[in-house]
Structure formats: C-alpha cells, structure tokens
Scaffold this motif. Structure first.
Motif, PDB file in Angstrom:
ATOM      1  N   GLY A  10       5.449 -58.367  -5.933  1.00  0.00           N
ATOM      2  CA  GLY A  10       5.268 -57.411  -4.847  1.00  0.00           C
ATOM      3  C   GLY A  10       6.451 -56.471  -4.773  1.00  0.00           C
ATOM      4  O   GLY A  10       7.297 -56.450  -5.675  1.00  0.00           O
ATOM      5  N   GLY A  15       6.785 -60.362   2.074  1.00  0.00           N
ATOM      6  CA  GLY A  15       5.562 -60.302   2.866  1.00  0.00           C
ATOM      7  C   GLY A  15       4.348 -60.759   2.087  1.00  0.00           C
ATOM      8  O   GLY A  15       4.049 -61.943   1.998  1.00  0.00           O
ATOM      9  N   ARG A  16       3.638 -59.804   1.517  1.00  0.00           N
ATOM     10  CA  ARG A  16       2.366 -60.120   0.862  1.00  0.00           C
ATOM     11  C   ARG A  16       2.507 -61.020  -0.357  1.00  0.00           C
ATOM     12  O   ARG A  16       1.673 -61.906  -0.561  1.00  0.00           O
ATOM     13  N   ALA A  17       3.527 -60.824  -1.178  1.00  0.00           N
ATOM     14  CA  ALA A  17       3.654 -61.643  -2.388  1.00  0.00           C
ATOM     15  C   ALA A  17       3.869 -63.124  -2.064  1.00  0.00           C
ATOM     16  O   ALA A  17       3.172 -63.978  -2.627  1.00  0.00           O
ATOM     17  N   MET A  19       3.037 -64.637   0.643  1.00  0.00           N
ATOM     18  CA  MET A  19       1.806 -65.091   1.295  1.00  0.00           C
ATOM     19  C   MET A  19       0.737 -65.394   0.237  1.00  0.00           C
ATOM     20  O   MET A  19       0.085 -66.448   0.297  1.00  0.00           O
ATOM     21  N   ALA A  20       0.564 -64.490  -0.706  1.00  0.00           N
ATOM     22  CA  ALA A  20      -0.423 -64.694  -1.766  1.00  0.00           C
ATOM     23  C   ALA A  20      -0.089 -65.932  -2.589  1.00  0.00           C
ATOM     24  O   ALA A  20      -0.979 -66.711  -2.947  1.00  0.00           O
ATOM     25  N   SER A  39       6.733 -66.091  -6.632  1.00  0.00           N
ATOM     26  CA  SER A  39       6.661 -64.664  -6.321  1.00  0.00           C
ATOM     27  C   SER A  39       8.012 -64.014  -6.559  1.00  0.00           C
ATOM     28  O   SER A  39       9.047 -64.686  -6.592  1.00  0.00           O
ATOM     29  N   ALA A  54       4.754 -62.392   8.305  1.00  0.00           N
ATOM     30  CA  ALA A  54       4.214 -63.194   7.199  1.00  0.00           C
ATOM     31  C   ALA A  54       4.336 -64.680   7.525  1.00  0.00           C
ATOM     32  O   ALA A  54       3.395 -65.450   7.299  1.00  0.00           O
TER      33      ALA A  54
END
Length: 79
Positions: A10, A15-17, A19-20, A39, A54
């Motif tokens: 990410g 945040g998103r990475a 979480m994924a 990540s 997150a």
C-alpha cells in the motif's frame, strides 16, 4: 518447504494494506491454507502504528492491528 509469502503493498502501510493482510490471514486460516501474509508501503512511514480508524475497523471484525508497525517495501521483501 517454506510457506509462500503474500505481500500486500500500500502507500504508507498504516491503513488498507495491514487491514487487507489481517483479513487475508483469517480467510487463509479458515480455509486451512498456509501462507505468510505481510504488508509494506511505498511512502516510508517505518515503525508507525496502524491508523486508529484501521485499528477500530479491524476490532469490529474481531481482528487486531495493535502489534502492527509499518515498514517500507524494499528489495528483500520484493524478492
């Protein structure tokens, strides 16, 4: 044989990475599949914790990002 590595990349890895990665780890575990899921980011926020939003979102889903520390994508990870 070593477990395969799945690397989620990410921007800042805060945040998103992460979480994924947490969600994918859970999916793989539930499916009985083995892989390392990690990540990294490209912006350079090394050692920063996951963003509060997150962390809150993952807690609501029964997962924790409390131990997450952002790291930058580097040649070793990409290899």
């Amino acid at each position: 044989m070593d477990e395969p590595l799945i690397l989620i990349v990410g921007a800042a890895d805060t945040g998103r990475a992460p979480m994924a990665a947490a969600l994918l780890r859970r999916l793989l575990r539930r499916a009985g599949l083995r892989a390392r899921v990690e990540s990294a980011g490209v912006v350079g926020h090394d050692s920063a914790p996951a963003e509060p939003e997150a962390r809150d979102a993952m807690l609501a889903m029964g997962l924790s990002l409390a131990e997450h520390a952002a790291r930058s994508l580097d040649d070793a990870l990409a290899a």
